[in-house]
Design an enzyme around this catalytic site. Structure first.
Site, PDB file in Angstrom:
ATOM      1  CD  GLU A   3      -2.881   3.346  -5.291  1.00  0.00           C
ATOM      2  OE1 GLU A   3      -3.676   2.492  -5.692  1.00  0.00           O
ATOM      3  OE2 GLU A   3      -1.703   3.080  -4.972  1.00  0.00           O
ATOM      4  NE  ARG A  48      -4.214  -1.477  -0.009  1.00  0.00           N
ATOM      5  CZ  ARG A  48      -4.282  -2.513  -0.833  1.00  0.00           C
ATOM      6  NH1 ARG A  48      -3.249  -2.780  -1.636  1.00  0.00           N
ATOM      7  NH2 ARG A  48      -5.351  -3.285  -0.868  1.00  0.00           N
TER       8      ARG A  48
END
Length: 330
Positions: free
Chosen positions: A262, A233
């Protein structure tokens, strides 16, 4: 039953429609679930979400008010979902507890090899008929030390490949994996792993305790010529600290399949726009950094398993059955 699915990729759509065909009608949307798009879900009892959707307290409240009762996320991670608020609203939330760990582990190695051997730069040169080797020298992984941060199924698969390369294995996790021990892995504290590893790969979930696990202090402990890989992550790494480290000429290379900001960037074509994220733009300007768009899981095997689990989540919800995929039960 009518189902709406957000953040559906083109290659994923036919698999999702086929898996739910017969008993259900699924509306697949490329758009991510967000405060701006949540109104589309009104009237849908079942919503399927992706890892980059926004399911904060406000979005969940709107979904519940519109009749949604089940959220089934097509990923293992769920840090984008406010589970506390979902519980208060009486929503059922499910995810995909497991899918092929080899997909992510193999992609982490693809990044490690590409970064180490400057593969992307080499291909760019040869496409222009420049066949020089200047600046393309890597090093052997054999005989060096791999630090595996998180030794669950994916970390174990990564470690197994590292063992095949003939690497010394260091591991860090709250719970030791006996299969990693059998490979010869030595479990150490975080400080020693970062200090001694030539290659570090991150495979822990993003929880408050692991947020910015790789911060300025951890980066300072790393060897100057170490390689850092993150297919877990984005929030595991303090990106600003990483940029500062790279600006000082440290680290041999970095491979990132995830990025902490993101959402709204990955899975979307921004090629005709100016990149508004200054940190990401600076990060991608380094020649020893390789960034991909969260595709580590993206194999036919893994995506097929994710879709199958999503279909089971729907069936279990309608039948009132519990499963290991359920995070919050109404």
């Amino acid at each position: 039953m009518d189902i709406v699915a957000f953040g559906v990729l083109a290659d994923e759509r036919p698999l999702l429609v086929e898996a739910l065909r017969g008993e259900h009608r699924v509306r697949c949307l490329e758009a991510f679930l967000s405060p701006e798009t949540v109104a589309v879900a009104e009237g849908y009892e079942i919503v399927s979400s992706s890892v980059n959707d926004v399911l904060d307290a406000a979005v969940l409240s709107t979904l519940a008010a519109g009749g949604t009762r089940l959220i089934t996320q097509r990923s293992t991670g769920y840090n984008n979902i406010d589970l506390g608020r979902a519980r208060e609203l009486g929503l059922t939330v499910a995810r995909v507890a497991h899918y092929s760990p080899h997909a992510v582990a193999e992609f982490a190695w693809a990044l490690a090899l590409a970064v180490n051997r400057r593969t992307v730069r080499a291909v760019g040169r040869t496409r222009e008929f420049d066949f020089r080797l200047t600046g393309l020298m890597g090093w052997d992984f054999h005989g060096r030390t791999a630090g595996v941060v998180g030794t669950g199924q994916i970390g174990e698969a990564f470690a197994t490949i590292a063992h095949g390369f003939g690497m010394r294995l260091l591991g860090w996790d709250a719970v030791e994996n006996p299969r990693c021990r059998a490979l010869g892995m030595t479990y150490v504290d975080e400080e020693r792993l970062f200090a001694e590893s030539d290659l570090i790969s991150l495979h822990v979930p993003l929880v408050p305790e692991t947020h910015h696990l790789v911060d300025a202090a951890a980066l300072a402990r790393m060897k100057d010529r170490a390689v850092l890989i993150n297919t877990g992550r984005g929030g595991l790494i303090d990106t600003a600290a990483l940029v500062a480290t790279l600006k000082r000429g440290r680290l041999d290379g970095v491979g990132l399949d995830v990025y902490e900001e993101e959402a709204g960037v990955f899975y979307v074509d921004h090629s005709l726009e100016a990149m508004s994220d200054d940190v990401l733009a600076r990060l991608m300007s380094f020649r020893n950094v390789l960034v991909t768009s969260h595709q580590g899981y993206f194999t036919r095997d893994a995506v097929g398993q994710i879709i199958e689990a999503t279909a089971r989540n729907v069936a279990d919800y309608l039948a009132g059955r519990a499963s290991e995929n359920v995070l919050v039960a109404a």
